[in-house]
Design a protein around this motif. Sequence first.
Motif, PDB file in Angstrom:
ATOM      1  N   SER A   1      11.718 -10.213 -78.804  1.00  0.00           N
ATOM      2  CA  SER A   1      12.390 -10.514 -80.083  1.00  0.00           C
ATOM      3  C   SER A   1      12.316 -11.999 -80.391  1.00  0.00           C
ATOM      4  O   SER A   1      12.124 -12.394 -81.541  1.00  0.00           O
ATOM      5  N   LYS A   2      12.453 -12.809 -79.350  1.00  0.00           N
ATOM      6  CA  LYS A   2      12.367 -14.263 -79.554  1.00  0.00           C
ATOM      7  C   LYS A   2      10.973 -14.637 -80.079  1.00  0.00           C
ATOM      8  O   LYS A   2      10.835 -15.432 -81.001  1.00  0.00           O
TER       9      LYS A   2
ATOM     10  N   THR B   1       6.913 -18.029 -66.342  1.00  0.00           N
ATOM     11  CA  THR B   1       8.198 -18.733 -66.170  1.00  0.00           C
ATOM     12  C   THR B   1       8.111 -20.191 -66.629  1.00  0.00           C
ATOM     13  O   THR B   1       9.051 -20.956 -66.466  1.00  0.00           O
TER      14      THR B   1
ATOM     15  N   GLN C   1      12.600 -17.998 -71.660  1.00  0.00           N
ATOM     16  CA  GLN C   1      13.431 -17.580 -70.525  1.00  0.00           C
ATOM     17  C   GLN C   1      14.771 -17.089 -71.083  1.00  0.00           C
ATOM     18  O   GLN C   1      15.791 -17.757 -71.004  1.00  0.00           O
ATOM     19  N   CYS C   2      14.730 -15.903 -71.693  1.00  0.00           N
ATOM     20  CA  CYS C   2      15.939 -15.386 -72.337  1.00  0.00           C
ATOM     21  C   CYS C   2      16.002 -13.880 -72.139  1.00  0.00           C
ATOM     22  O   CYS C   2      15.091 -13.292 -71.560  1.00  0.00           O
ATOM     23  N   GLU C   3      17.073 -13.263 -72.625  1.00  0.00           N
ATOM     24  CA  GLU C   3      17.303 -11.821 -72.433  1.00  0.00           C
ATOM     25  C   GLU C   3      16.201 -10.958 -73.028  1.00  0.00           C
ATOM     26  O   GLU C   3      15.752 -10.007 -72.416  1.00  0.00           O
ATOM     27  N   ASP C   4      15.790 -11.317 -74.254  1.00  0.00           N
ATOM     28  CA  ASP C   4      14.856 -10.464 -74.982  1.00  0.00           C
ATOM     29  C   ASP C   4      13.679 -11.308 -75.519  1.00  0.00           C
ATOM     30  O   ASP C   4      13.631 -11.637 -76.701  1.00  0.00           O
ATOM     31  N   PRO C   5      12.752 -11.646 -74.626  1.00  0.00           N
ATOM     32  CA  PRO C   5      11.669 -12.555 -75.024  1.00  0.00           C
ATOM     33  C   PRO C   5      10.809 -12.026 -76.175  1.00  0.00           C
ATOM     34  O   PRO C   5      10.374 -12.806 -77.016  1.00  0.00           O
TER      35      PRO C   5
END
Length: 205
Positions: free
Chosen positions: A142-143, A130, A136-140
């Motif tokens: 892919s990020k 964290t 800290q996103c929906e699809d880490p």
Amino acid sequence: MSNKKHKKNSEYQKGQHLVLIGFMGSGKTSIGRSLSYKLKRAFYDTDKMIEDLEGVTISDIFAAKGEKYFRELETDVLREIREDRIPRIYSLGGGTPVSLQNQPLIKTIGTVVYLRLKPEEVWERLKGDTTRPLLQCEDPLSKIKNLMKLRAPAYERCADIIIDNGSKDRDEVISEILGELEKRGWEIPPESYLQSKSDITENKE
Ligand code: S3P
């Protein structure tokens, strides 16, 4: 930017520091601490330097003042390191090498080791973390993949030494780095200078 505009690493007047770069979770802090025992040099993590300077965490800096402000602090710290005449080990934040302004600074600071990982390996290590605001996103995952694609050329441009750090254990990675440094004329302190082996392997990220 064309390749002609980029100086080769060999064209930079290198400082004496050892600089660790790589994506978040690539092991820079942990490897840096271990190398600090091996090379008898102090280790500094630039994220920690920034946190100490600002008196708050990286996440708080991102939340209160934004990423742009954080990136300016990273450049300030690089300039400070460039003036540091005592040879040390520095680990840089995963995004530091991306800025075109930072790249020549990084190359002049010292010998740069890029700890390379695949996106899936990063994800395995950082699942549940964290403390990295960018993840800290929906699809880490892919990020991570997108950021890695964008950043890999910058890491490679800055690096003198590239080490694949995904599937090796830490001692293997350390020996590989020390071997590469020796090839470049670094003097590695003899084993008798070392603290105990358990000191080296206790530092986990
Ligand atoms: C960042 C990486 C982090 C920290 C900040 C931004 C990035 O450092 O500087 O969260 O942009 O990749 P680590 O690479 O040490 O996790």
